[in-house]
Design a protein around this motif. Structure first.
Motif, mmCIF file in Angstrom:
data_model
loop_
_atom_site.group_PDB
_atom_site.id
_atom_site.type_symbol
_atom_site.label_atom_id
_atom_site.label_comp_id
_atom_site.label_asym_id
_atom_site.label_seq_id
_atom_site.Cartn_x
_atom_site.Cartn_y
_atom_site.Cartn_z
ATOM 1 N N ASP A 22 13.620 -4.427 -5.830
ATOM 2 C CA ASP A 22 13.044 -5.654 -5.289
ATOM 3 C C ASP A 22 13.070 -5.650 -3.760
ATOM 4 O O ASP A 22 13.576 -6.565 -3.125
ATOM 5 N N VAL A 23 12.573 -4.586 -3.161
ATOM 6 C CA VAL A 23 12.428 -4.486 -1.708
ATOM 7 C C VAL A 23 11.039 -3.926 -1.435
ATOM 8 O O VAL A 23 10.539 -3.104 -2.189
ATOM 9 N N HIS A 24 10.440 -4.379 -0.370
ATOM 10 C CA HIS A 24 9.068 -3.978 -0.087
ATOM 11 C C HIS A 24 8.924 -3.591 1.379
ATOM 12 O O HIS A 24 9.643 -4.080 2.233
ATOM 13 N N GLY A 25 7.993 -2.715 1.660
ATOM 14 C CA GLY A 25 7.707 -2.316 3.032
ATOM 15 C C GLY A 25 7.590 -0.815 3.153
ATOM 16 O O GLY A 25 8.148 -0.054 2.355
ATOM 17 N N ALA A 26 6.876 -0.396 4.169
ATOM 18 C CA ALA A 26 6.648 1.028 4.396
ATOM 19 C C ALA A 26 7.943 1.760 4.732
ATOM 20 O O ALA A 26 8.073 2.956 4.463
ATOM 21 N N HIS A 27 8.900 1.066 5.313
ATOM 22 C CA HIS A 27 10.151 1.720 5.691
ATOM 23 C C HIS A 27 10.927 2.221 4.473
ATOM 24 O O HIS A 27 11.646 3.200 4.569
ATOM 25 N N TRP A 28 10.750 1.598 3.325
ATOM 26 C CA TRP A 28 11.442 2.071 2.129
ATOM 27 C C TRP A 28 10.905 3.424 1.689
ATOM 28 O O TRP A 28 11.648 4.266 1.189
ATOM 29 N N ALA A 29 9.621 3.656 1.879
ATOM 30 C CA ALA A 29 9.048 4.967 1.554
ATOM 31 C C ALA A 29 9.674 6.040 2.449
ATOM 32 O O ALA A 29 9.982 7.149 1.991
ATOM 33 N N SER A 30 9.885 5.718 3.720
ATOM 34 C CA SER A 30 10.519 6.668 4.638
ATOM 35 C C SER A 30 11.944 6.981 4.202
ATOM 36 O O SER A 30 12.374 8.131 4.229
ATOM 37 N N LEU A 31 12.679 5.952 3.796
ATOM 38 C CA LEU A 31 14.049 6.164 3.343
ATOM 39 C C LEU A 31 14.071 6.955 2.039
ATOM 40 O O LEU A 31 14.903 7.844 1.861
ATOM 41 N N ARG A 32 13.138 6.646 1.121
ATOM 42 C CA ARG A 32 13.048 7.392 -0.143
ATOM 43 C C ARG A 32 12.743 8.871 0.109
ATOM 44 O O ARG A 32 13.284 9.743 -0.559
ATOM 45 N N ASP A 33 11.893 9.149 1.075
ATOM 46 C CA ASP A 33 11.536 10.533 1.403
ATOM 47 C C ASP A 33 12.747 11.324 1.902
ATOM 48 O O ASP A 33 12.780 12.553 1.781
ATOM 49 N N LEU A 34 13.717 10.631 2.471
ATOM 50 C CA LEU A 34 14.898 11.308 3.007
ATOM 51 C C LEU A 34 16.011 11.493 1.967
ATOM 52 O O LEU A 34 17.008 12.169 2.250
ATOM 53 N N LEU A 35 15.867 10.914 0.777
ATOM 54 C CA LEU A 35 16.912 11.040 -0.237
ATOM 55 C C LEU A 35 17.236 12.502 -0.583
ATOM 56 O O LEU A 35 18.425 12.851 -0.662
ATOM 57 N N PRO A 36 16.245 13.385 -0.796
ATOM 58 C CA PRO A 36 16.613 14.782 -1.104
ATOM 59 C C PRO A 36 17.415 15.441 0.030
ATOM 60 O O PRO A 36 18.378 16.177 -0.234
ATOM 61 N N LEU A 37 17.055 15.175 1.271
ATOM 62 C CA LEU A 37 17.806 15.729 2.396
ATOM 63 C C LEU A 37 19.216 15.155 2.417
ATOM 64 O O LEU A 37 20.195 15.878 2.607
#
Length: 130
Positions: free
Chosen positions: A94-109
Motif C-alpha cells: 500500500d505505497v505508491h510512487g516512482a521512488h518505490w520502483a527505484s527501491l525495488r530495483d535495488l533489492l537484488p543488490l
C-alpha cells in the motif's frame, strides 16, 4: 519522501557542468581542457584521485541506505510505518510512487551485499536472501 535513481541524462549533464567548473571555472568546456579522466577524478585521494564524489554511485548508496532502514525498523519511525504497509521481501503493498520502483530495483543488490542472521525465521526469505 522523494527518493529515486537519478536519470542518466541528469547525471551526465550534472557531471559535465562539474567537469567544466573544475577545469575552466565556466559552465561549459571542451574535452581538451580536462586534464584527467573523470573516472580518475572521482577516486578517493588515497587512490590518486581528487575525491570528488560520483553522483550516480552516491545516489545509489543513499537509496540502499533507505532499503537498509526498511530492514531495521527499530532505528526509524518512517521504516516502522512503511513496514506496516508493504511486504518487506518485494517492497510491494500500500505505497505508491516512482521512488518505490527505484527501491525495488535495488533489492537484488542489497541482498547481494548483506547477510541475514537467523532468529525466529519470521523475517527471512529462504529463497531470496543470502
Amino acid at each position: 519522501m522523494c527518493a529515486m535513481l537519478l536519470p542518466l541524462g541528469f547525471v551526465g549533464t550534472y557531471d559535465a557542468q562539474r567537469r567544466a567548473f573544475l577545469w575552466s571555472g565556466e559552465q561549459q568546456t571542451s574535452g581538451a581542457s580536462c586534464l584527467v579522466a573523470w573516472d580518475r577524478v572521482c577516486l578517493p585521494k588515497e587512490q590518486g584521485g581528487l575525491g570528488i564524489r560520483d553522483i550516480a554511485l552516491q545516489n545509489q548508496c543513499l537509496l540502499l541506505k533507505l532499503v537498509d532502514k526498511l530492514h531495521h525498523p527499530s532505528d526509524s519511525a518512517w521504516a516502522t510505518w512503511v513496514r506496516q504497509r508493504i511486504n518487506i521481501l518485494t517492497l510491494e503493498g500500500d505505497v505508491h510512487g516512482a521512488h518505490w520502483a527505484s527501491l525495488r530495483d535495488l533489492l537484488p543488490l542489497y541482498r547481494a551485499i548483506t547477510t541475514v542472521t537467523l532468529g525466529d525465521g519470521r523475517s527471512v526469505s529462504f529463497w531470496e536472501d543470502i
